[in-house]
Design an enzyme around this catalytic site. Sequence first.
Site, short mmCIF file in Angstrom:
data_model
loop_
_atom_site.label_atom_id
_atom_site.label_comp_id
_atom_site.label_asym_id
_atom_site.label_seq_id
_atom_site.Cartn_x
_atom_site.Cartn_y
_atom_site.Cartn_z
N ASP A 1 0.83 -1.21 0.00
CA ASP A 1 0.00 0.00 0.00
C ASP A 1 0.87 1.26 0.00
O ASP A 1 0.52 2.26 -0.63
CB ASP A 1 -0.87 0.05 1.27
CG ASP A 1 -1.71 -1.20 1.50
OD1 ASP A 1 -1.31 -2.27 1.04
OD2 ASP A 1 -2.75 -1.08 2.17
N GLU B 1 -7.15 -10.51 -4.48
CA GLU B 1 -6.94 -11.65 -3.58
C GLU B 1 -8.08 -12.67 -3.61
O GLU B 1 -8.05 -13.64 -2.86
CB GLU B 1 -6.70 -11.13 -2.15
CG GLU B 1 -5.38 -10.39 -2.02
CD GLU B 1 -5.13 -9.81 -0.64
OE1 GLU B 1 -6.09 -9.69 0.14
OE2 GLU B 1 -3.96 -9.48 -0.35
N LYS C 1 -11.83 -8.65 -6.30
CA LYS C 1 -11.82 -7.90 -5.04
C LYS C 1 -11.41 -6.44 -5.25
O LYS C 1 -11.98 -5.53 -4.69
CB LYS C 1 -10.86 -8.57 -4.05
CG LYS C 1 -10.77 -7.88 -2.71
CD LYS C 1 -9.77 -8.59 -1.81
CE LYS C 1 -9.66 -7.92 -0.45
NZ LYS C 1 -8.56 -8.44 0.36
N GLN C 2 -10.36 -6.25 -6.06
CA GLN C 2 -9.80 -4.91 -6.22
C GLN C 2 -9.08 -4.83 -7.56
O GLN C 2 -8.79 -5.86 -8.16
CB GLN C 2 -8.82 -4.61 -5.09
CG GLN C 2 -7.58 -5.48 -5.10
CD GLN C 2 -6.88 -5.52 -3.76
OE1 GLN C 2 -7.13 -6.42 -2.96
NE2 GLN C 2 -6.02 -4.57 -3.50
C1 BGC Z 1 -5.80 -5.89 0.19
C2 BGC Z 1 -4.30 -5.78 -0.01
C3 BGC Z 1 -3.77 -4.76 0.97
C4 BGC Z 1 -4.18 -5.10 2.40
C5 BGC Z 1 -3.78 -4.02 3.37
C6 BGC Z 1 -6.10 -6.26 1.63
O1 BGC Z 1 -7.48 -6.31 1.83
O2 BGC Z 1 -6.32 -6.90 -0.64
O3 BGC Z 1 -4.02 -5.36 -1.33
O4 BGC Z 1 -2.38 -4.71 0.88
O5 BGC Z 1 -5.59 -5.22 2.46
O6 BGC Z 1 -4.39 -2.81 3.07
#
Ligand code: BGC
Length: 768
Positions: A358, A488, A601-602
């Site tokens: 992040d 993820e 998810k993202q």
């Molecule tokens: C995200 C990751 C992130 C982590 C911490 C997770 O929910 O999928 O990309 O690094 O949260 O923010």
Amino acid sequence: MNEYLKHDEWCIIEEGFNPENQRSSESIFSLGNGHIGQRANFEEQYSGDTLQGNYIAGIYYPDKTKVGWWKNGYPEYFAKVLNAPNWIGINILVGKQELDLAKVKIKNFRRVLNMKEGYLERSFYAEFSNEQAIEVTAKRFLSITQNELGCIKYQIRCVNIDDTITIEPYIDADVINEDANYNEKFWEEVDIESRPGEAYLTAKTKKLDFYVCTSMKFSIEKNNTEIKNTVKENKRKKYLSQRVSVDCKTDDVITIYKYASITHSENHDKEQLTIAAHNNLESATEKGFNQLFTEHANAWKKKWTTSDIEIEGDVAGQQGIRFNIFQLNQTYTGDDERLNIGPKGFTGEKYGGSTYWDTEAYCLPFYLRTSEQQVAKNLLLYRYRHLPKAIENAGKLGFKDGAALYPMVTMNGEECHNEWEITFEEIHRNGAIAYAIYNYTRYTGDESYIEDYGLEVLIAISRFWAQRVNFSQEKKQYVILGVTGPNEYENNVNNNWYTNTIARWCLDYTLKMITKVQTEAPEKYKKLKEKIHFNELKEAGKWTNIVDNIYIPEDEDLNIFLQQDGFLDKEIIPAENLDPEQRPINQKWSWDRILRSCYIKQADVLQGLFFFEDHYDEDTIKRNFDFYEPLTVHESSLSPCVHTILAAKLGYKEQAYELYLRTARLDLDDYNNEVNQGLHITSMAGTYLSIVEGFGGMRIKNGELHFNPFLPPQWNKYSFIVKFRGKLIKVEVTNEKTIVYNQHNEKIKVIVHGLDYSINAHESLEIR
Ligand code: BGC
């Protein structure tokens, strides 16, 4: 969602006390100064549901890993930011009755986080069972001018009292982490020293022996005159309080000033902690609360001059963006390269306060735009200092010859996360660390970073990619097997487009930087080559081959990039068709169902298009956005901002705004029903970027500053300020025009909607 806060441009305001919101408010009203931070717990006793949280940047505990099924290569521990000794406590007794907001009758409760000046204020009226009543106003701040100092002014007005009020300030190191794996307490007492009105409690952490001295000094006034009543001490293991009783009558006003200093062995010799704390407290009491506060508030006002975003016509939006900027500035001040930014900052225990990708992927651009260059540089140096551990970490997984795999989650450079699909497979994080070096360099123009530090990191990361790929005889190309991409909700996939793309980019960028340093700083290059035993002919040769021959999955029929091999075997149903009752899917569905679904998810492919937009034409970005956006459930707070920026670029203005709304008030309105655990600090940087890069269209291309702004129809006007290569530039956007203010004492050049403009020092330019 839970919308209980009042809208205001500069303050977060809660009116009326609802114990069900207490944990959430404790997160939202958190304070921090980059070095110490805390949840908005009450000073007085509170027997209701609460998460006590005081945190010290860099002080953590390696809690022994707890997993169901151990896998070779798992780290021994999961690092936890420690719940540190509580210094805010002030017990209040009215007669024999304790002031406890879970027990007394409360009226006019109001809690305010003032973001302009960086303080928390709380006021309420409390009535006891015998009808005695008091009014309390409590104000506190964590000084950003003296980062080892916290200050409280706690005032009691007697509304209906003829009794003794007992005031008991305390320090309590007998605290526990809610997320402790074995319910163990992590602090041991070392020493307690005290004299009336003053106390020093030194405790050390188990295992890593961080020493922390938590100290307090207080004074009490009755009707503006200091009182020197007898102090009764109460000491037990890891705890010290001092009681003072004052006879009170209706209309008397009692004011308690409590100063606390937190000194620790990362910054001082451990023998000197009490002395250092004592000196801090002496100078604090000499200055007094008001002067300390003025200095602190002025420093905050100064911070805002380089980081504020103003929005006209949308108070909720204005409050939202300022909250994000405020929290980022509270979490990281960038004056210590050993520190970093945990996804929850100082606001909760989740994610252990550790560093994730992040920082590089999201936070760095915020600090680049709003702070001194050194702040962003310190974020890079943090990873540079961890390089030996990243090499060690890769070694544990079987990589060799100086290959580095940075950890997914870390405190000190060691991996401390233990889900195999993340720890071993989310290797794209290495790419973000290389990308941050590129991002920093193109933003600042500071080429020396690459020569002095960056290239060493890039080579180590490239060595990893070169060993992690394998040549597929079937495809006659290099492939990367068994990974988890940013999304993820897919694990152990082959050829994740984002991972393969960033690996190729890393290798290519490293090759280019080798040539550059070789030519521009040959002596430094020679030294580095020797230090890391770099075999240019052999290694660089292989890297070129991989760059030219790595497999990048695409689908020819749809003309899109494939998130990973086999993605189109899934049943593709847009997320809008999901029953709202089934969302968020991570709380409603089994993991197996999530893995088999097409839901993302993202940002994943889109994360790559965001990083490397210059490598693709607009049609390509559009086709991929149109395919992947409808499948994305944005169940990571890091996601909507990337989609906002791409939507804005593609001219999907309405959609950009809708996506932006998900990030701007994510925590204030508790979109994900989890703000009680802490705030989403790292994604706040993404919210900032949604405006500056999304609506403002800011980009750096070939060292030049571009803007491509538009005004979301819901707003009347907005403006932001960015620092670019030492120059402060303000951009104001309305429906009719964009005004660029050059706040620097030299001429600047900017490119707005593709046209070049130069603006004289301290002048502005209107573009219609
Ligand atoms: C995200 C990751 C992130 C982590 C911490 C997770 O929910 O999928 O990309 O690094 O949260 O923010």
